[in-house]
Design an enzyme around this catalytic site. Structure first.
Site, PDB file in Angstrom:
ATOM      1  N   HIS A 169      74.100  93.746 -61.222  1.00 55.70           N
ATOM      2  CA  HIS A 169      73.849  94.963 -62.242  1.00 55.70           C
ATOM      3  C   HIS A 169      73.494  96.269 -61.633  1.00 55.70           C
ATOM      4  O   HIS A 169      72.405  96.269 -61.227  1.00 55.70           O
ATOM      5  CB  HIS A 169      72.789  94.692 -63.123  1.00 55.70           C
ATOM      6  CG  HIS A 169      73.242  93.296 -63.898  1.00 55.70           C
ATOM      7  ND1 HIS A 169      74.394  93.323 -64.735  1.00 55.70           N
ATOM      8  CD2 HIS A 169      72.943  92.017 -64.181  1.00 55.70           C
ATOM      9  CE1 HIS A 169      74.572  92.148 -65.471  1.00 55.70           C
ATOM     10  NE2 HIS A 169      73.582  91.215 -64.923  1.00 55.70           N
ATOM     11  N   GLU A 192      66.964  83.821 -62.120  1.00 59.03           N
ATOM     12  CA  GLU A 192      65.949  84.715 -62.052  1.00 59.03           C
ATOM     13  C   GLU A 192      64.409  84.082 -62.138  1.00 59.03           C
ATOM     14  O   GLU A 192      63.710  84.552 -62.910  1.00 59.03           O
ATOM     15  CB  GLU A 192      66.268  85.729 -63.446  1.00 59.03           C
ATOM     16  CG  GLU A 192      67.376  86.481 -63.535  1.00 59.03           C
ATOM     17  CD  GLU A 192      67.891  86.974 -65.063  1.00 59.03           C
ATOM     18  OE1 GLU A 192      66.920  86.889 -65.671  1.00 59.03           O
ATOM     19  OE2 GLU A 192      68.889  87.569 -65.166  1.00 59.03           O
ATOM     20  N   ASP A 211      78.170  94.991 -63.118  1.00 54.76           N
ATOM     21  CA  ASP A 211      78.381  96.158 -63.841  1.00 54.76           C
ATOM     22  C   ASP A 211      78.100  97.259 -63.359  1.00 54.76           C
ATOM     23  O   ASP A 211      77.028  97.071 -62.386  1.00 54.76           O
ATOM     24  CB  ASP A 211      78.197  95.931 -65.447  1.00 54.76           C
ATOM     25  CG  ASP A 211      76.996  95.403 -65.705  1.00 54.76           C
ATOM     26  OD1 ASP A 211      75.929  95.427 -64.962  1.00 54.76           O
ATOM     27  OD2 ASP A 211      76.779  94.752 -66.766  1.00 54.76           O
ATOM     28  N   ASN A 231      70.752  82.171 -59.138  1.00 52.49           N
ATOM     29  CA  ASN A 231      71.449  83.429 -59.622  1.00 52.49           C
ATOM     30  C   ASN A 231      70.045  84.343 -59.853  1.00 52.49           C
ATOM     31  O   ASN A 231      69.164  84.131 -60.463  1.00 52.49           O
ATOM     32  CB  ASN A 231      72.297  83.188 -60.893  1.00 52.49           C
ATOM     33  CG  ASN A 231      72.850  84.293 -61.085  1.00 52.49           C
ATOM     34  OD1 ASN A 231      73.670  84.872 -60.358  1.00 52.49           O
ATOM     35  ND2 ASN A 231      72.922  84.602 -62.317  1.00 52.49           N
ATOM     36  N   GLU A 244      77.677  88.740 -61.877  1.00 51.80           N
ATOM     37  CA  GLU A 244      77.550  89.620 -63.370  1.00 51.80           C
ATOM     38  C   GLU A 244      77.723  91.116 -63.078  1.00 51.80           C
ATOM     39  O   GLU A 244      76.935  92.054 -63.623  1.00 51.80           O
ATOM     40  CB  GLU A 244      76.207  89.356 -63.703  1.00 51.80           C
ATOM     41  CG  GLU A 244      75.832  87.909 -63.950  1.00 51.80           C
ATOM     42  CD  GLU A 244      74.365  87.638 -64.716  1.00 51.80           C
ATOM     43  OE1 GLU A 244      73.867  88.632 -65.132  1.00 51.80           O
ATOM     44  OE2 GLU A 244      73.719  86.472 -64.712  1.00 51.80           O
TER      45      GLU A 244
HETATM   46  O1  G3I Z   1      74.547  86.719 -81.997  1.00 57.10           O
HETATM   47  C1  G3I Z   1      73.368  87.619 -82.547  1.00 57.10           C
HETATM   48  C2  G3I Z   1      73.547  88.419 -83.642  1.00 57.10           C
HETATM   49  O2  G3I Z   1      73.962  87.101 -84.687  1.00 57.10           O
HETATM   50  C3  G3I Z   1      72.390  89.069 -84.228  1.00 57.10           C
HETATM   51  O3  G3I Z   1      72.709  89.631 -85.283  1.00 57.10           O
HETATM   52  C4  G3I Z   1      71.905  89.972 -83.336  1.00 57.10           C
HETATM   53  C5  G3I Z   1      70.785  90.555 -83.527  1.00 57.10           C
HETATM   54  O4  G3I Z   1      69.733  91.023 -82.528  1.00 57.10           O
HETATM   55  O5  G3I Z   1      71.675  89.187 -82.026  1.00 57.10           O
HETATM   56  C6  G3I Z   1      73.036  88.392 -81.552  1.00 57.10           C
HETATM   57  O6  G3I Z   1      72.615  88.004 -80.329  1.00 57.10           O
HETATM   58  C7  G3I Z   1      72.332  88.553 -79.204  1.00 57.10           C
HETATM   59  C8  G3I Z   1      73.343  88.122 -78.350  1.00 57.10           C
HETATM   60  O7  G3I Z   1      73.110  88.792 -76.845  1.00 57.10           O
HETATM   61  C9  G3I Z   1      74.475  88.338 -78.488  1.00 57.10           C
HETATM   62  O8  G3I Z   1      74.962  89.720 -78.413  1.00 57.10           O
HETATM   63  C10 G3I Z   1      70.815  88.521 -78.761  1.00 57.10           C
HETATM   64  O9  G3I Z   1      69.922  89.089 -79.570  1.00 57.10           O
HETATM   65  C11 G3I Z   1      70.700  89.027 -77.402  1.00 57.10           C
HETATM   66  O10 G3I Z   1      69.345  88.648 -76.887  1.00 57.10           O
HETATM   67  C12 G3I Z   1      71.844  88.605 -76.389  1.00 57.10           C
HETATM   68  O11 G3I Z   1      71.702  89.266 -75.336  1.00 57.10           O
HETATM   69  C13 G3I Z   1      71.981  88.731 -74.154  1.00 57.10           C
HETATM   70  C14 G3I Z   1      71.017  88.671 -72.982  1.00 57.10           C
HETATM   71  O12 G3I Z   1      71.452  88.060 -71.727  1.00 57.10           O
HETATM   72  C15 G3I Z   1      69.907  87.679 -73.377  1.00 57.10           C
HETATM   73  O13 G3I Z   1      70.481  86.322 -73.436  1.00 57.10           O
HETATM   74  C16 G3I Z   1      73.251  89.573 -73.537  1.00 57.10           C
HETATM   75  O14 G3I Z   1      74.530  89.510 -74.428  1.00 57.10           O
HETATM   76  C17 G3I Z   1      73.724  88.989 -72.023  1.00 57.10           C
HETATM   77  O15 G3I Z   1      74.643  89.960 -71.683  1.00 57.10           O
HETATM   78  C18 G3I Z   1      72.340  88.937 -71.244  1.00 57.10           C
HETATM   79  O16 G3I Z   1      72.880  88.537 -70.193  1.00 57.10           O
HETATM   80  C19 G3I Z   1      71.986  88.376 -68.887  1.00 57.10           C
HETATM   81  C20 G3I Z   1      72.368  87.098 -68.213  1.00 57.10           C
HETATM   82  O17 G3I Z   1      72.452  86.054 -69.126  1.00 57.10           O
HETATM   83  C21 G3I Z   1      71.233  86.948 -67.055  1.00 57.10           C
HETATM   84  N1  G3I Z   1      71.492  88.102 -66.161  1.00 57.10           N
HETATM   85  C22 G3I Z   1      71.107  89.380 -66.846  1.00 57.10           C
HETATM   86  C23 G3I Z   1      72.166  89.553 -67.966  1.00 57.10           C
HETATM   87  C24 G3I Z   1      71.823  90.995 -68.772  1.00 57.10           C
HETATM   88  O18 G3I Z   1      70.774  90.831 -69.266  1.00 57.10           O
END
Ligand code: G3I
Length: 353
Positions: free
Chosen positions: A242, A165, A274, A206, A272
Site C-alpha cells: 500500500h 500484520e 495500490d 503478510n 495488496e
Molecule cells: O459491508 C458492510 C456494509 O453492509 C455496511 O453498511 C458498512 C458500514 O460501515 O460496512 C461494510 O463493511 C465494510 C467492509 O469493508 C466492506 O466495504 C467494513 O465496515 C469495513 O471495515 C471493511 O473494511 C475492509 C478492511 O480491510 C477491514 O476488514 C476493507 O474493505 C478492506 O479493503 C481492508 O483490507 C485490508 C486487508 O484485509 C489487510 N491489509 C490492509 C487492507 C486495507 O486496510
C-alpha cells in the site's frame, strides 16, 4: 513471451527508446488498443500471476466488474469474505455464502484464489468481544477456525495469508488477542494447522510497510528465518505494497528484501498493491503512479522468487482508500468506469518483456 513482446512493440512501428513517461504511456495505450492483448494474456505467457482483491457486492451486481475481472486477471483474493468476523458471526456457525461465490467465480474462469486471511488482529467475530478466553480455549478456537476454512477450500484455494500484520512499525510484535493470550507461538501453530488442513497449500506471512529494509521488515525476516529453521511449513512473505506517489517505495531496498528472502528459499508475492495519488486524477499524477507500478512490477519479475502482483481492488470505484482516508483518490489500475489507466499500460509493458 519475447515474441509477443516484440510484436506488441513493433506493431505501431514505434521505437522502444521512449524517454518520457507520457510518451511511453501514449505508446502503450495505442499498442494495446491495436492488438487487444490483455494483461491476463501477457501474464499467462510469462507464467506470472496477475491478481486483484474481489468484493462480493460488485461481483454479484455488476456485469462489467465480472467481465474485466475475468478478462484481465488470472488470480484473485477475497477482499473481506474470508475474514474470521465475516465468516463466523455466531460462535460455532459459519456462513460461507460470499466466499463460496467468489471461489466459484474463480473456478468458472480458470483463476486461482489466494485465501485472505486466517489470523488477524482485526475483523474478529462479534462473539469475541467482551469475552475472556483461556489460552487453551483460544488455541482450540483458532485451530478449529483454520481447519474449517482451509479444509473447506482444499483443492480450490491453494495459497493462504496465514498470519496477517503481526508486527508493529517499530519491529515489536503486535499486542493482539492472539499474542496476549497464546503467546508468540500462535504464529507457528497457525502455520502448522494450516498445513495439516491442506498439505498442498502455499502458506504466507503478510504485512504492510515492511517492503523495504528497516525495523519492521527485519523482525519479519528474523521471524520467518526462525520458522524455516524449525521446519515450520511457511512458503513465503506477502508484501502488501500500500503505497503512494508522495512516498514511493525505496526500490533498491525492496529488491534487497526480496533477495534476502530468496536466500531463505521463500517466495514473495505483492499481495495488496495500490498507489495513492491523494486527489482526483490528473495526467501528471497518473503518470507518477504508473511509474511506481512499473518499478514494482519490474523488481518483482526480475527476482527468481517473485511472480505475483495483486492489486487491492479492481477499479477506483471500489477502493478502500477514499473510504478509509475520507478523501478522493484513484489508486488502482482501472478508473471509475473500468477504463485502463496509465498504470495498467505500465504494468503490461513490463509483463510483456
Ligand atoms: O459491508 C458492510 C456494509 O453492509 C455496511 O453498511 C458498512 C458500514 O460501515 O460496512 C461494510 O463493511 C465494510 C467492509 O469493508 C466492506 O466495504 C467494513 O465496515 C469495513 O471495515 C471493511 O473494511 C475492509 C478492511 O480491510 C477491514 O476488514 C476493507 O474493505 C478492506 O479493503 C481492508 O483490507 C485490508 C486487508 O484485509 C489487510 N491489509 C490492509 C487492507 C486495507 O486496510
Amino acid at each position: 513471451m519475447l515474441v509477443l513482446s516484440i510484436f506488441v512493440y513493433k506493431y505501431q512501428g514505434i521505437s522502444q527508446e521512449k524517454s518520457t513517461i507520457n510518451e511511453e504511456v501514449d505508446y502503450l495505450v495505442n499498442a494495446r488498443s491495436s492488438t487487444n492483448v490483455t494483461l491476463r494474456q501477457l501474464a499467462q505467457k510469462s507464467q506470472m500471476k496477475i491478481g486483484t482483491s474481489v468484493l462480493i457486492e460488485p461481483l454479484r451486481k455488476d456485469a462489467k466488474y465480472r467481465e474485466v475481472l475475468a478478462r484481465e486477471f488470472n488470480t484473485l483474493t477475497p477482499e473481506n469474505a474470508m475474514k474470521f468476523g465475516k465468516l463466523s458471526q455466531e460462535r460455532g456457525n459459519y456462513n460461507f455464502a460470499d466466499a463460496d461465490d467468489i471461489v466459484a467465480f474463480a473456478q468458472d474462469h480458470q483463476m486461482q484464489v489466494h485465501g485472505h486471511t486466517l489470523v488477524w488482529y482485526r475483523n474478529l467475530p462479534n462473539w469475541f468481544k467482551d469475552r475472556q478466553f483461556s489460552r487453551q480455549e483460544l488455541m482450540d478456537i483458532l485451530q478449529k477456525h483454520i481447519y474449517t476454512v482451509v479444509g473447506r477450500y482444499q483443492g480450490k484455494v491453494n495459497s493462504w495469508d496465514v498470519v496477517n500484520e503481526a508486527v508493529n512499525k517499530d519491529g515489536s510484535f503486535r499486542d493482539s488477542i492472539w499474542l496476549k493470550t497464546i503467546g508468540s507461538e500462535y504464529i507457528e501453530m497457525a502455520f502448522r494447522w494450516a498445513h495439516e488442513a491442506n498439505p498442498n497449500a502455499r502458506l504466507f506471512y503478510n504485512d504492510f510497510e515492511a517492503e523495504d529494509l528497516g525495523k519492521k521488515s527485519d523482525t519479519i525476516y528474523n521471524l520467518v528465518k526462525e520458522l524455516r529453521r524449525k521446519n515450520v511449513p511457511i512458503h513465503g512473505v506477502g508484501f502488501q505494497m500500500h503505497t503512494s506517489i508522495k512516498k514511493p517505495p525505496n526500490y533498491a531496498e525492496v529488491a534487497a528484501n526480496i533477495r534476502r528472502l530468496n536466500e531463505l528459499k521463500l517466495e514473495v508475492k505483492i499481495t495488496e498493491m495500490d498507489v495513492k495519488i491523494h486527489n482526483q486524477p490528473v495526467a501528471v499524477t497518473l503518470a507518477e503512479q504508473a511509474k511506481v507500478y512499473e518499478n514494482i512490477t519490474r523488481i518483482c519479475l526480475a527476482a527468481p522468487n517473485c511472480n505475483t502482483l495483486t492489486t487491492w481492488g479492481l477499479s477506483d470505484r471500489f477502493s478502500w482508500i477514499p473510504i478509509f482516508y475520507k478523501s478522493p483518490d484513484a489508486p488502482l489500475l482501472f478508473d471509475q468506469n473500468y477504463q485502463p489507466k496509465p498504470a495498467y499500460y505500465a504494468v503490461a509493458k513490463i509483463v510483456a518483456r
